[in-house]
Write a protein that holds these residues in place. Structure first.
Motif, short mmCIF file in Angstrom:
data_model
loop_
_atom_site.label_atom_id
_atom_site.label_comp_id
_atom_site.label_asym_id
_atom_site.label_seq_id
_atom_site.Cartn_x
_atom_site.Cartn_y
_atom_site.Cartn_z
N ASP A 1 0.91 -1.13 -0.02
CA ASP A 1 0.18 0.00 0.03
C ASP A 1 0.79 1.15 0.05
O ASP A 1 0.52 2.12 -0.73
CB ASP A 1 -0.91 0.01 1.15
CG ASP A 1 -1.97 -0.99 1.17
OD1 ASP A 1 -2.30 -1.54 -0.13
OD2 ASP A 1 -2.55 -1.30 2.18
N LEU A 2 1.96 1.21 0.75
CA LEU A 2 2.81 2.49 0.95
C LEU A 2 3.54 2.70 -0.50
O LEU A 2 3.59 3.96 -0.90
CB LEU A 2 3.85 2.06 1.94
CG LEU A 2 4.69 3.39 2.24
CD1 LEU A 2 3.98 4.49 2.87
CD2 LEU A 2 5.73 2.91 3.32
N ARG B 1 2.21 1.80 -3.38
CA ARG B 1 1.18 2.59 -4.16
C ARG B 1 1.23 4.15 -4.06
O ARG B 1 0.83 4.86 -4.94
CB ARG B 1 -0.26 2.00 -3.80
CG ARG B 1 -1.14 1.94 -4.81
CD ARG B 1 -2.48 1.25 -4.36
NE ARG B 1 -2.84 1.11 -3.05
CZ ARG B 1 -3.74 1.92 -2.62
NH1 ARG B 1 -4.48 2.92 -3.30
NH2 ARG B 1 -4.14 1.87 -1.19
N THR B 2 1.61 4.54 -2.90
CA THR B 2 1.37 6.07 -2.59
C THR B 2 2.63 6.76 -3.39
O THR B 2 2.61 8.06 -3.50
CB THR B 2 1.53 6.32 -1.17
OG1 THR B 2 2.79 6.02 -0.57
CG2 THR B 2 0.31 5.86 -0.36
N TRP B 3 3.69 5.97 -3.84
CA TRP B 3 4.84 6.51 -4.58
C TRP B 3 4.64 6.34 -6.04
O TRP B 3 5.54 7.17 -6.97
CB TRP B 3 6.18 5.82 -4.19
CG TRP B 3 6.27 5.80 -2.67
CD1 TRP B 3 5.94 6.54 -1.71
CD2 TRP B 3 7.22 4.62 -2.00
NE1 TRP B 3 6.48 6.09 -0.58
CE2 TRP B 3 7.30 4.79 -0.73
CE3 TRP B 3 7.64 3.66 -2.41
CZ2 TRP B 3 7.90 4.28 0.29
CZ3 TRP B 3 8.44 2.85 -1.33
CH2 TRP B 3 8.35 3.02 -0.09
N SER C 1 -0.62 7.65 -7.48
CA SER C 1 -0.69 8.42 -6.17
C SER C 1 -1.71 9.58 -6.17
O SER C 1 -2.18 10.10 -5.33
CB SER C 1 0.54 8.60 -5.54
OG SER C 1 1.32 9.59 -6.48
N ILE D 1 -5.09 8.91 -4.54
CA ILE D 1 -4.87 8.82 -2.96
C ILE D 1 -5.13 10.04 -2.67
O ILE D 1 -4.27 11.00 -2.69
CB ILE D 1 -3.72 8.18 -2.64
CG1 ILE D 1 -3.56 6.77 -3.58
CG2 ILE D 1 -3.76 7.85 -1.21
CD1 ILE D 1 -2.34 6.13 -3.18
N GLU E 1 -6.19 9.20 3.31
CA GLU E 1 -5.73 7.85 2.84
C GLU E 1 -4.16 7.91 2.92
O GLU E 1 -3.88 6.67 3.58
CB GLU E 1 -6.25 7.56 1.73
CG GLU E 1 -5.99 6.08 1.30
CD GLU E 1 -6.63 5.43 -0.17
OE1 GLU E 1 -6.63 4.55 -0.17
OE2 GLU E 1 -7.19 6.49 -0.86
N LYS E 2 -3.44 8.67 2.33
CA LYS E 2 -1.99 8.45 2.37
C LYS E 2 -1.51 8.61 3.99
O LYS E 2 -0.72 7.68 4.29
CB LYS E 2 -1.27 9.58 1.66
CG LYS E 2 0.22 9.38 1.47
CD LYS E 2 0.72 10.54 0.81
CE LYS E 2 2.27 10.19 0.62
NZ LYS E 2 3.10 11.28 0.10
N ILE F 1 -2.23 5.30 5.26
CA ILE F 1 -1.37 4.14 4.84
C ILE F 1 -0.04 4.14 5.56
O ILE F 1 0.39 3.28 6.04
CB ILE F 1 -1.36 4.19 3.17
CG1 ILE F 1 -2.76 3.70 2.59
CG2 ILE F 1 0.00 3.39 2.90
CD1 ILE F 1 -2.63 4.07 1.16
N GLU F 2 0.61 5.57 5.98
CA GLU F 2 1.80 5.84 6.19
C GLU F 2 1.70 5.47 7.89
O GLU F 2 2.69 4.94 8.20
CB GLU F 2 2.19 7.23 6.04
CG GLU F 2 2.77 7.44 4.72
CD GLU F 2 2.84 9.08 4.51
OE1 GLU F 2 2.57 9.87 5.46
OE2 GLU F 2 3.40 9.39 3.40
#
Length: 192
Positions: A85-86, A88-90, A94, A97, A101-102, A105-106
């Motif tokens: 998931d993390l 995916r934020t990169w 992203s 997101i 939500e970010k 996830i973090e």
């Protein structure tokens, strides 16, 4: 397939491969489960008639319940999901997101190795308290559990650091690690 259902050799091959998961958090969780299992065996051998009479068997049974490995094995899987998931934020995706939500996830990516470290600390405390009551013929396995859990705690801390914890959280976790080190040093002194 979950990591907990993989043969050990396959888990290790996956860990060694050039792929994002399993990674350090999963390795810490598996290491903690191995330490818990070793100490649990020592408690299982503290079930003799004289252990029942002295109350050591009751302590052993309580310790066995505390050292259940399932939560640690689940943490290995949870860490892999949180890291995916993390990642995916990169990625380029992203943009889809939200900030909230970010942040969630973090926070989850940080919480999992933190819980592994806390579990290691708690388990080491309880194994350490059990040592004087342990069947003396198998105390070494309880100590192996302490050492394995101590290594897993330090490994979990490295994964915590990658997830940029707040300074006060780092200080709190370092205190737990120092506490673990003191217990581990005491166990090593007993062997000298």
């Amino acid at each position: 397939m979950t990591f907990k259902s993989l043969p050990v050799e396959q888990f290790l091959a996956n860990l060694a491969a050039k792929q994002p998961t399993p990674g350090g958090g999963a390795a810490a969780a598996i290491g903690a489960s191995i330490g818990s299992a070793a100490a649990s065996m020592a408690a299982a051998y503290t079930q003799r008639k004289k252990d029942r009479v002295s109350g050591a068997a009751d302590r052993a049974e309580s310790l066995i319940a505390v050292l259940e490995v399932s939560p640690l094995l689940e943490a290995a899987d949870d860490d892999a999901v949180a890291y995916a998931d993390l990642q995916r934020t990169w990625n380029n995706d992203s943009d889809n997101i939200s900030v909230e939500e970010k942040a969630a996830i973090e926070a989850r990516a940080l919480a999992i190795p933190t819980k592994i470290l806390e579990a290691c600390h708690s388990r080491i405390l309880q194994i350490n308290d059990f040592l004087p009551h342990c069947n003396p013929n198998i105390t070494s396995d309880a100590k192996v559990g302490i050492h394995q859990l101590a290594g897993a705690a330090r490994a979990a801390y490295q994964t915590v650091l990658v997830n940029s914890p707040r300074e006060e959280e780092k200080i709190r976790l370092i205190k737990l690690l120092k506490d673990i080190r003191e217990m581990e040093d005491e166990v090593l002194k007993l062997d000298c």
